[in-house]
Design a protein around this motif. Structure first.
Motif, mmCIF file in Angstrom:
data_model
loop_
_atom_site.group_PDB
_atom_site.id
_atom_site.type_symbol
_atom_site.label_atom_id
_atom_site.label_comp_id
_atom_site.label_asym_id
_atom_site.label_seq_id
_atom_site.Cartn_x
_atom_site.Cartn_y
_atom_site.Cartn_z
ATOM 1 N N TYR A 1 -8.966 -10.400 13.325
ATOM 2 C CA TYR A 1 -7.620 -10.062 12.844
ATOM 3 C C TYR A 1 -7.052 -8.819 12.969
ATOM 4 C CZ TYR A 1 -3.614 -10.621 9.424
ATOM 5 O OH TYR A 1 -2.565 -10.702 8.803
ATOM 6 N N ASP A 2 -5.811 -8.705 13.422
ATOM 7 C CA ASP A 2 -5.032 -7.309 13.778
ATOM 8 C C ASP A 2 -4.310 -6.870 12.455
ATOM 9 O OD1 ASP A 2 -3.954 -5.182 14.849
ATOM 10 O OD2 ASP A 2 -3.310 -6.248 16.702
ATOM 11 N N PHE A 3 -4.567 -5.910 12.086
ATOM 12 C CA PHE A 3 -3.554 -5.651 10.983
ATOM 13 C C PHE A 3 -2.351 -4.702 11.665
ATOM 14 C CE2 PHE A 3 -7.157 -5.886 8.365
ATOM 15 C CZ PHE A 3 -6.688 -6.990 7.347
ATOM 16 N N GLY A 4 -2.402 -4.236 12.576
ATOM 17 C CA GLY A 4 -1.245 -3.341 13.361
ATOM 18 C C GLY A 4 -1.521 -1.932 12.907
ATOM 19 N N ASP A 5 -0.307 -1.418 12.812
ATOM 20 C CA ASP A 5 -0.395 -0.021 12.385
ATOM 21 C C ASP A 5 -0.520 0.071 10.779
ATOM 22 O OD1 ASP A 5 -0.166 0.916 14.843
ATOM 23 O OD2 ASP A 5 2.016 1.101 14.867
ATOM 24 N N VAL A 6 -1.594 0.831 10.268
ATOM 25 C CA VAL A 6 -1.703 0.757 8.821
ATOM 26 C C VAL A 6 -1.647 2.500 8.462
ATOM 27 C CG1 VAL A 6 -3.341 0.517 6.956
ATOM 28 C CG2 VAL A 6 -3.349 -1.030 8.869
ATOM 29 N N THR B 1 -3.676 0.206 1.551
ATOM 30 C CA THR B 1 -4.868 -0.916 1.323
ATOM 31 C C THR B 1 -4.736 -2.154 2.030
ATOM 32 O OG1 THR B 1 -5.575 0.081 -0.640
ATOM 33 C CG2 THR B 1 -6.284 -2.003 -0.509
ATOM 34 N N VAL B 2 -5.169 -2.650 2.846
ATOM 35 C CA VAL B 2 -4.899 -4.082 3.551
ATOM 36 C C VAL B 2 -6.104 -4.915 3.388
ATOM 37 C CG1 VAL B 2 -3.483 -2.865 5.119
ATOM 38 C CG2 VAL B 2 -5.578 -3.088 5.620
#
Length: 101
Positions: A62-67, A72-73
């Motif tokens: 899974y790619d959260f992208g820019d955090v 919190t993700v």
């Protein structure tokens, strides 16, 4: 002037089914419904590996992208054994987190 009191007697109304019996019946129905739902077997996945256990993780990555820092993700993964043998862990599973540029 003298007051006179008259006492009248009333007959109790006959009730069809006592309240306690209705409450007990309702409680039994609720209890039966809970037992029925909990007794349902867990959904099974299709066996794709024969002769060994096999772990299937969905999604595999899974790619959260820019955090942003300290944000919190979270993500949920579905883990299934798609083999026909029992799956046993010899040590605690881990999740690898990779940092990107």
């Amino acid at each position: 002037m003298k007051s006179t009191r008259y006492r009248t007697t009333r007959k109790k109304k006959e009730r069809g089914i006592p309240r306690r019996a209705l409450l007990a019946a309702a409680a039994l129905l609720v209890f039966g419904g809970v037992v029925y739902v909990l007794a349902q077997p867990a959904p099974k996945v299709e066996v794709t590996v024969h002769g060994a256990p096999s772990l299937l993780v969905e999604p595999e990555s899974y790619d959260f992208g820019d955090v942003k820092l300290e944000e919190t993700v979270s993500v949920a993964f579905e883990i299934s054994n798609v083999g026909d043998q029992p799956l046993e862990f010899s040590r605690a599973p881990y999740v690898e987190v990779l940092e990107g540029c």
